[in-house]
Write an enzyme that holds these catalytic residues in place. Sequence first.
Site, PDB file in Angstrom:
ATOM      1  CG  ASN A  13      -1.727   1.246   1.369  1.00  0.00           C
ATOM      2  OD1 ASN A  13      -1.768   2.068   0.456  1.00  0.00           O
ATOM      3  ND2 ASN A  13      -2.393   1.403   2.509  1.00  0.00           N
ATOM      4  CE  LYS A  15      -0.132   3.103   4.752  1.00  0.00           C
ATOM      5  NZ  LYS A  15      -0.044   3.166   6.198  1.00  0.00           N
ATOM      6  CG  HIS A  98      -5.717   1.883   5.153  1.00  0.00           C
ATOM      7  ND1 HIS A  98      -5.284   2.824   6.054  1.00  0.00           N
ATOM      8  CD2 HIS A  98      -4.717   0.981   5.025  1.00  0.00           C
ATOM      9  CE1 HIS A  98      -4.065   2.509   6.443  1.00  0.00           C
ATOM     10  NE2 HIS A  98      -3.693   1.396   5.831  1.00  0.00           N
ATOM     11  N   GLY A 176       2.558   2.340  10.700  1.00  0.00           N
ATOM     12  CA  GLY A 176       3.510   3.438  10.545  1.00  0.00           C
ATOM     13  C   GLY A 176       4.223   3.815  11.833  1.00  0.00           C
ATOM     14  CB  SER A 216       5.299  -1.781  11.825  1.00  0.00           C
ATOM     15  OG  SER A 216       4.880  -0.443  12.058  1.00  0.00           O
TER      16      SER A 216
HETATM   17  P1  13P Z   1       3.106   0.366   7.585  1.00  0.00           P
HETATM   18  O1  13P Z   1       3.608  -0.931   6.998  1.00  0.00           O
HETATM   19  O2  13P Z   1       3.835   1.571   7.064  1.00  0.00           O
HETATM   20  O3  13P Z   1       2.990   0.309   9.069  1.00  0.00           O
HETATM   21  O4  13P Z   1       1.607   0.540   7.031  1.00  0.00           O
HETATM   22  C1  13P Z   1       0.742  -0.515   7.130  1.00  0.00           C
HETATM   23  C2  13P Z   1      -0.474  -0.183   6.369  1.00  0.00           C
HETATM   24  O5  13P Z   1      -1.235   0.687   6.758  1.00  0.00           O
HETATM   25  C3  13P Z   1      -0.725  -0.901   5.123  1.00  0.00           C
HETATM   26  O6  13P Z   1      -2.000  -0.647   4.642  1.00  0.00           O
END
Ligand code: 13P
Length: 255
Positions: A13, A15, A98, A176, A216
């Site tokens: 993802n 983002k 999400h 995150g 993470s």
């Molecule tokens: P991270 O891997 O950056 O923690 O994000 C996870 C996430 O939200 C995937 O959709």
Amino acid sequence: MNKTLRNAVIAGNWKMNKTPAETTALINEMKPLVAGADCDVVLCVPFVDLQAAIEAAKGSNIKIGAQNVHFEKSGAFTGEISADMLTALGVEYVIIGHSERRTYFGETDVTVNKRTLAALNAGLTAIVCVGEYLEQREQGITAELVAMQTKIALQGVSAEQLKKVIIAYEPVWAIGTGKTATADQANEVNAAIREAIADVYGKDVADTVTIQYGGSMNAANAEELLSKPDVDGGLIGGASLKAQDFSVIVKAASK
Ligand code: 13P
């Protein structure tokens, strides 16, 4: 358990990261690294990068997904994108619900359900996200909460359509933050989600649903998380923006 009944799926993802040109470059870097993987590999990129991603991924084992979809087919919905617009581009997957959309953009279990139905009706595979806030974990209501989120998201989804649903368990406190759920915590919640699916569709069907963990997940912890019986893949944020790290996770899922 019944892990062999399910496809392992590693989805990135991205983002709100990468321009179209950066998308092309990163996918070109990833392609040789994930070639021949024994799991499904998906990259969910920003809307404006979809075309570049599909072009770059052609001829490879990387499939492309979006990060949201609107529930109406067309009309006066400024800023929204329909499922048919996505499939017309060659998009095959879409992330729905999400926690960032739930937290910052007013997404609810009800809109998650509507988007899921729209995605499935258009032939997309829906990656439906569920997960608890830290306060809810501390309150001891995680299993109940994710069960409810899952059941509402799947309201009106037939057993046939469920074949194109992936559930992603993403504890909000792990996203995150560098703070991963332990492999046992992830497995326990994924098992609770599977039970919720079994309540509605029966155990045989529930055993075939891919349930990912996200939050993470990275090159260092993926193998342990993915070794658990109910963790069938990962939804990867930060580490999916680094070709090398992402490919290590893909390899961990291919074992
Ligand atoms: P991270 O891997 O950056 O923690 O994000 C996870 C996430 O939200 C995937 O959709």
